[in-house]
Design a protein around this motif. Structure first.
Motif, PDB file in Angstrom:
ATOM      1  N   ALA A 162     -12.852   7.854  -2.282  1.00 15.41           N
ATOM      2  CA  ALA A 162     -12.229   8.357  -3.505  1.00 15.41           C
ATOM      3  C   ALA A 162     -12.918   9.608  -4.008  1.00 15.41           C
ATOM      4  CB  ALA A 162     -12.257   7.276  -4.587  1.00 15.41           C
ATOM      5  N   LYS A 221      -8.117  -0.826   1.485  1.00 13.49           N
ATOM      6  CA  LYS A 221      -9.436  -1.198   1.985  1.00 13.49           C
ATOM      7  C   LYS A 221      -9.546  -2.702   2.182  1.00 13.49           C
ATOM      8  CE  LYS A 221     -13.846  -0.820   2.946  1.00 13.49           C
ATOM      9  NZ  LYS A 221     -14.326  -0.221   4.202  1.00 13.49           N
ATOM     10  N   LEU A 234      -6.654   9.885   5.847  1.00 12.44           N
ATOM     11  CA  LEU A 234      -7.041   9.066   4.692  1.00 12.44           C
ATOM     12  C   LEU A 234      -7.195   7.606   5.105  1.00 12.44           C
ATOM     13  CD1 LEU A 234      -7.524   8.617   1.673  1.00 12.44           C
ATOM     14  CD2 LEU A 234      -5.036   8.447   1.383  1.00 12.44           C
ATOM     15  N   ILE A 272     -10.689   5.526   4.902  1.00  8.51           N
ATOM     16  CA  ILE A 272     -10.798   4.284   4.134  1.00  8.51           C
ATOM     17  C   ILE A 272     -11.316   3.163   5.027  1.00  8.51           C
ATOM     18  CG2 ILE A 272      -9.472   2.488   2.952  1.00  8.51           C
ATOM     19  CD1 ILE A 272      -7.674   4.693   1.854  1.00  8.51           C
ATOM     20  N   VAL A 325       0.293   4.069  -2.690  1.00  7.46           N
ATOM     21  CA  VAL A 325      -0.321   5.339  -2.275  1.00  7.46           C
ATOM     22  C   VAL A 325       0.705   6.454  -2.138  1.00  7.46           C
ATOM     23  CG1 VAL A 325      -1.589   6.486  -0.409  1.00  7.46           C
ATOM     24  CG2 VAL A 325      -2.254   4.196  -1.148  1.00  7.46           C
ATOM     25  N   ALA A 353     -14.576   2.256  -0.422  1.00 12.75           N
ATOM     26  CA  ALA A 353     -13.448   2.827  -1.153  1.00 12.75           C
ATOM     27  C   ALA A 353     -13.903   3.864  -2.168  1.00 12.75           C
ATOM     28  CB  ALA A 353     -12.667   1.710  -1.859  1.00 12.75           C
ATOM     29  N   THR A 379     -11.037   4.162  -9.193  1.00 13.80           N
ATOM     30  CA  THR A 379     -11.205   3.425  -7.940  1.00 13.80           C
ATOM     31  C   THR A 379     -12.547   2.723  -7.894  1.00 13.80           C
ATOM     32  OG1 THR A 379      -9.769   4.968  -6.759  1.00 13.80           O
ATOM     33  CG2 THR A 379     -11.280   3.639  -5.427  1.00 13.80           C
ATOM     34  N   THR A 381       0.827  -1.211   0.000  1.00 17.30           N
ATOM     35  CA  THR A 381       0.000   0.000   0.000  1.00 17.30           C
ATOM     36  C   THR A 381       0.859   1.258   0.000  1.00 17.30           C
ATOM     37  OG1 THR A 381      -1.738  -1.158   1.217  1.00 17.30           O
ATOM     38  CG2 THR A 381      -1.835   1.240   1.210  1.00 17.30           C
ATOM     39  N   THR A 424      -5.741   2.727  -2.845  1.00 13.23           N
ATOM     40  CA  THR A 424      -6.949   2.930  -2.043  1.00 13.23           C
ATOM     41  C   THR A 424      -7.722   1.634  -1.894  1.00 13.23           C
ATOM     42  OG1 THR A 424      -7.116   5.246  -2.752  1.00 13.23           O
ATOM     43  CG2 THR A 424      -9.108   4.226  -1.877  1.00 13.23           C
TER      44      THR A 424
END
Length: 303
Positions: free
Chosen positions: A253, A180, A240, A244, A81, A249, A113, A77, A176
């Motif tokens: 987004a 999740k 963030l 999430i 990200v 998600a 997303t 991630t 993202t």
């Protein structure tokens, strides 16, 4: 004891609003800092400072550390990200792509997303939310339309910067959804620390293999670095991850639709960039789009 509806509503809207503002300032900080350091070098320094601060915070809070498997998911991630997203944005801007166009391309993230969430997470997107996603996309185009025209009249930008912008879009979109699905049970502080460590490794390798690593410690760089670390890397990223964890998600987004108009307002206040009617109309559409996607209609009581 039941929660106060007014406090709950204020919290539900206040936290996303704070996140949008903090996230939008990342573009401003990049604009201030990039003239004094190369992209990977600037990002590596930013990540290393952030890691040091988060390590202290994790020690004070006695953060719970995940197992090796969960840590691996968090590292992936972080590479998506932080590594792909930030690396793409900074290199695109440094290569000559205007920040407004970078914002527009990354602003396509909610659509990407949502598509990935449908395929991977089996999330259900109702027609009202699809309408919000489309209106948000239109709003972004209106906000940045004037910048498109100005940039074209000045000769445009190198085509290769589109690769970096596309990498940024792919990173934040896939990251993202991955967060999740795989990283929501980890402690926020320790999880962020692992993510930043993975991104710092990527940036450090990039700085030593592709850049000169020369840094001019001018006051604008020091100020932007401090804000990027405390306001964005720590404040916005932790928010963030928390958002999430609590929402679908695709709903999280949709908050990114608000970033371009907020950034445009900040650019007006800080740099004197004029906001035209199209920009204001686009900002309004973006706000409406977020409401359509995020706000759930009240359910009727049974009985």
């Amino acid at each position: 004891m039941a929660a106060n509806p007014k406090s709950s509503a204020l919290f539900s809207f206040g936290v996303p609003a704070l996140f949008v503002w903090l996230w939008s300032t990342g573009f401003i900080g990049a604009k201030y800092g990039l003239p004094y350091a190369e992209p990977f070098t600037l990002l590596a320094i930013r990540m290393l400072i952030t890691i040091s601060l988060l390590s202290c915070l994790a020690w004070v809070l006695k953060a719970r550390w995940p197992g090796w498997r969960s840590a691996g998911h968090l590292a992936v991630t972080g590479l998506l990200v932080h590594g792909c997203y930030l690396g793409g944005v900074y290199h695109a801007i440094d290569g000559g792509m205007p920040s407004g166009i970078v914002s527009l391309i990354v602003g396509l993230q909610p659509l990407v997303t949502s598509a990935v969430a449908i395929m991977v997470l089996n999330e259900k997107i109702v027609p009202r939310q699809w309408l919000g996603l489309v209106l948000g996309l239109v709003g972004i185009f209106l906000v940045l339309l004037e910048k498109f025209a100005a940039d074209e009249s000045q000769g445009g930008f190198p085509a290769w910067t589109l690769i970096w912008a596309a990498l940024s879009l792919a990173g934040i979109s896939l990251g993202t959804v991955y967060q999740k699905r795989r990283g929501t049970t980890a402690d926020l502080v320790s999880g962020a620390l692992i993510q930043f460590t993975a991104a710092a490794t990527l940036f450090t390798i990039g700085a030593f293999t592709l850049e000169t690593r020369e840094v001019e410690w001018a006051p604008p760089l020091i100020f932007s670095m401090a804000w990027l670390v405390f306001g964005v890397s720590i404040g916005a990223i932790l928010l963030l991850m928390w958002l999430i964890r609590r929402g679908a998600a695709s709903q999280v987004a949709s908050l990114f639709y608000l970033v371009p108009p907020v950034t445009a307002l900040e650019a007006y206040l800080l740099f004197g960039e004029r906001l035209g009617l199209l920009a204001m109309a686009g900002g309004t559409l973006s706000i409406v789009s977020v409401a359509l996607v995020v706000v759930r209609p009240p359910t009727k009581a049974i009985g």
